[in-house]
Design a protein around this motif. Sequence first.
Motif, PDB file in Angstrom:
ATOM      1  N   VAL A 164       0.976  -0.958   0.353  1.00 10.03           N
ATOM      2  CA  VAL A 164       0.205   0.213  -0.190  1.00 10.03           C
ATOM      3  C   VAL A 164       0.729   1.515  -0.045  1.00 10.03           C
ATOM      4  CG1 VAL A 164      -1.387   1.298   1.645  1.00 10.03           C
ATOM      5  CG2 VAL A 164      -1.766  -0.911   1.144  1.00 10.03           C
ATOM      6  N   GLU A 313      -0.088  12.093   4.466  1.00  2.73           N
ATOM      7  CA  GLU A 313      -0.782  12.332   5.114  1.00  2.73           C
ATOM      8  C   GLU A 313      -1.788  11.736   4.695  1.00  2.73           C
ATOM      9  OE1 GLU A 313      -2.196  14.070   8.265  1.00  2.73           O
ATOM     10  OE2 GLU A 313      -0.300  14.519   7.923  1.00  2.73           O
ATOM     11  N   ARG A 314      -2.521  11.378   3.616  1.00  2.00           N
ATOM     12  CA  ARG A 314      -3.511  10.858   3.015  1.00  2.00           C
ATOM     13  C   ARG A 314      -3.814   9.550   3.530  1.00  2.00           C
ATOM     14  NH1 ARG A 314      -3.936   7.910  -1.954  1.00  2.00           N
ATOM     15  NH2 ARG A 314      -2.098   8.483  -2.731  1.00  2.00           N
ATOM     16  N   ILE A 315      -2.066   8.256   3.147  1.00  2.00           N
ATOM     17  CA  ILE A 315      -2.497   7.564   3.534  1.00  2.00           C
ATOM     18  C   ILE A 315      -2.620   7.123   5.071  1.00  2.00           C
ATOM     19  CG2 ILE A 315      -0.831   5.190   3.496  1.00  2.00           C
ATOM     20  CD1 ILE A 315       0.520   6.385   1.014  1.00  2.00           C
ATOM     21  N   ARG A 316      -1.916   7.931   6.283  1.00  2.08           N
ATOM     22  CA  ARG A 316      -2.413   8.150   7.114  1.00  2.08           C
ATOM     23  C   ARG A 316      -3.813   8.041   7.386  1.00  2.08           C
ATOM     24  NH1 ARG A 316       0.875  12.005   8.664  1.00  2.08           N
ATOM     25  NH2 ARG A 316       3.131  10.831   9.420  1.00  2.08           N
ATOM     26  N   ASN A 317      -4.188   8.618   7.328  1.00  3.06           N
ATOM     27  CA  ASN A 317      -5.767   9.376   6.873  1.00  3.06           C
ATOM     28  C   ASN A 317      -7.185   7.736   7.035  1.00  3.06           C
ATOM     29  OD1 ASN A 317      -5.675  11.828   8.218  1.00  3.06           O
ATOM     30  ND2 ASN A 317      -6.062  12.315   6.649  1.00  3.06           N
ATOM     31  N   GLU A 318      -6.301   7.069   5.782  1.00  3.33           N
ATOM     32  CA  GLU A 318      -6.897   6.126   5.357  1.00  3.33           C
ATOM     33  C   GLU A 318      -6.846   4.874   5.971  1.00  3.33           C
ATOM     34  OE1 GLU A 318      -5.472   5.863   1.491  1.00  3.33           O
ATOM     35  OE2 GLU A 318      -6.706   8.155   0.898  1.00  3.33           O
ATOM     36  N   LEU A 319      -5.167   4.726   7.258  1.00  2.00           N
ATOM     37  CA  LEU A 319      -5.149   3.773   8.095  1.00  2.00           C
ATOM     38  C   LEU A 319      -6.638   2.589   8.688  1.00  2.00           C
ATOM     39  CD1 LEU A 319      -1.467   4.527   8.690  1.00  2.00           C
ATOM     40  CD2 LEU A 319      -1.802   2.807   7.109  1.00  2.00           C
ATOM     41  N   PRO A 320      -6.312   1.639   8.792  1.00  2.00           N
ATOM     42  CA  PRO A 320      -7.562   0.905   9.845  1.00  2.00           C
ATOM     43  C   PRO A 320      -7.444   1.962  11.306  1.00  2.00           C
ATOM     44  CG  PRO A 320      -6.144  -0.691   9.011  1.00  2.00           C
ATOM     45  CD  PRO A 320      -5.826   1.132   7.793  1.00  2.00           C
TER      46      PRO A 320
END
Length: 506
Positions: A164, A313-320
């Motif tokens: 990811v 930052e975008r991935i951080r917001n999408e992490l479970p």
Amino acid sequence: MKKEAHYSSFLSTFTVNIIFVMLIIVGAAMIPLLSLQLNPTRYLPSITISWSWPEAPVRVVEQEVTTTLEGILTTVTGVKKISSSTFNEGGNITVEFDRNVDLRAKRFEVASLLRESGKRLPERVSFPVISMNMPSNQSGSTILSFQLNGNASSAYIYNLAEEVIKPAIALVEGVYSVNVYGATPQEWEVIYDQAKLAAIGASSSAISNAINNYLLERELGGASEIVTGGPEKRTYLTLEGNSSETFSWDRIPVAKAAGRIIHLTDVAQIKLQDQRPQSYYRINGLNTVNINVSAGRNVNNIKVAEGVKNVMERIRNELPAGYSIRTSSDNTVYLKEEISKNIFRSVLSVILLLLFVLAISREFKYLLIITISLVANILIAFIFYYLFKLEIHLYSLAGITVSFGIIINNTIVMTDHIRFQKNRKVGISLLAATATTIGALIVIFFLDEASKVTLTDFAAVVIINLSVSLAVALFFIPSLLEKIKLAPKFNALAIRRKRRVARFSE
């Protein structure tokens, strides 16, 4: 009606001004494209050859191995320096090459020479190991490090980062590589059936030898082909155990029985599993995986880092839930601080120079001409920084600051000469003075390779700035003076001469 003097080149004043304005705009557009680094990323290509000789004293290793290998390496073309270090039970040799050599080709050449001369070494000496001391041709330096924490196993977190996060970061322009580490490595486990091996008359060593032969990749040496009237062509041979591009366990032959080839999967089971953990690394009780991001060479590290941070930052917001990403290292922070510090010093030096010019001339129009020419010099120079792929680092910024004084000097000399003498004949003197300074800087390109790697960008920046300042003084200043009129001034000597002429005429 008195016609005004024209001091510009064979082109019209309007044309010259338009050309320089366009160059200034292009130079300003080049600023985001410049390569911003903290230190020079140039390197000297070299290889290190190391070996071991159990229970051998240093004197014997020096005489029997080090001296022999040094003699072999002196036959390699393009070698700049050979340095060796010998100690008990082993030693190593570092070979530095010319800057423009193909290091991988040299590695093959050295490997073939060592293989051909292997019989000259004592029996218990290990085969020399060759390692290349060079960064990738495109790799710059590590700019960011992240830590991915989660309440799952380290292997699962590792796969999450690989599948990811890594592909998303790799899409950022300027990123060269993304390395993920910290999880327990995986390994292949081979479980063989002893009864099946006994039935075909094989042992466990047959499996080990079969796997080693299948994965074999050995350099056999090289041969020279000489064509009459043409250049010498050297070919290197490599023995590979597997000619296929894909790897498959069921293709590995182990033995032959009853006219049939027995493959590895016929006598053993293979499975992929995690290695036994040697250590554990947790943050706040959570397993952690590290992610290092490296930028390519000749890119703006600060711009690349900003792009990577936006993606993270975008991935951080999408992490479970239960997962988090934190920045463990950001090398661009120090880079920003150092560049800001040097820019502040450069701007301060320019302000002091301009204040000195204003104090001497006491004319704001005169100061305006000097300021415009200085801005034109720097922005036009940016175009050549980009074309010649120069890196902007601490040494380059020092070169820009050093050249400010000479740039302003060329501008002042040409401005005052046109103002008082009404011609551009001082251009020859400026050309000679600038060429003298450039000639002194060219000496840097004849220094030893280590010094040249550090100072090349510094010298190139100063040479470009001086060359651009000469073009600005010869062409842009005369055209600028026709648009920004300066009041004529007479020095004391000229006034006394006029008074004498007036008295004599009475």
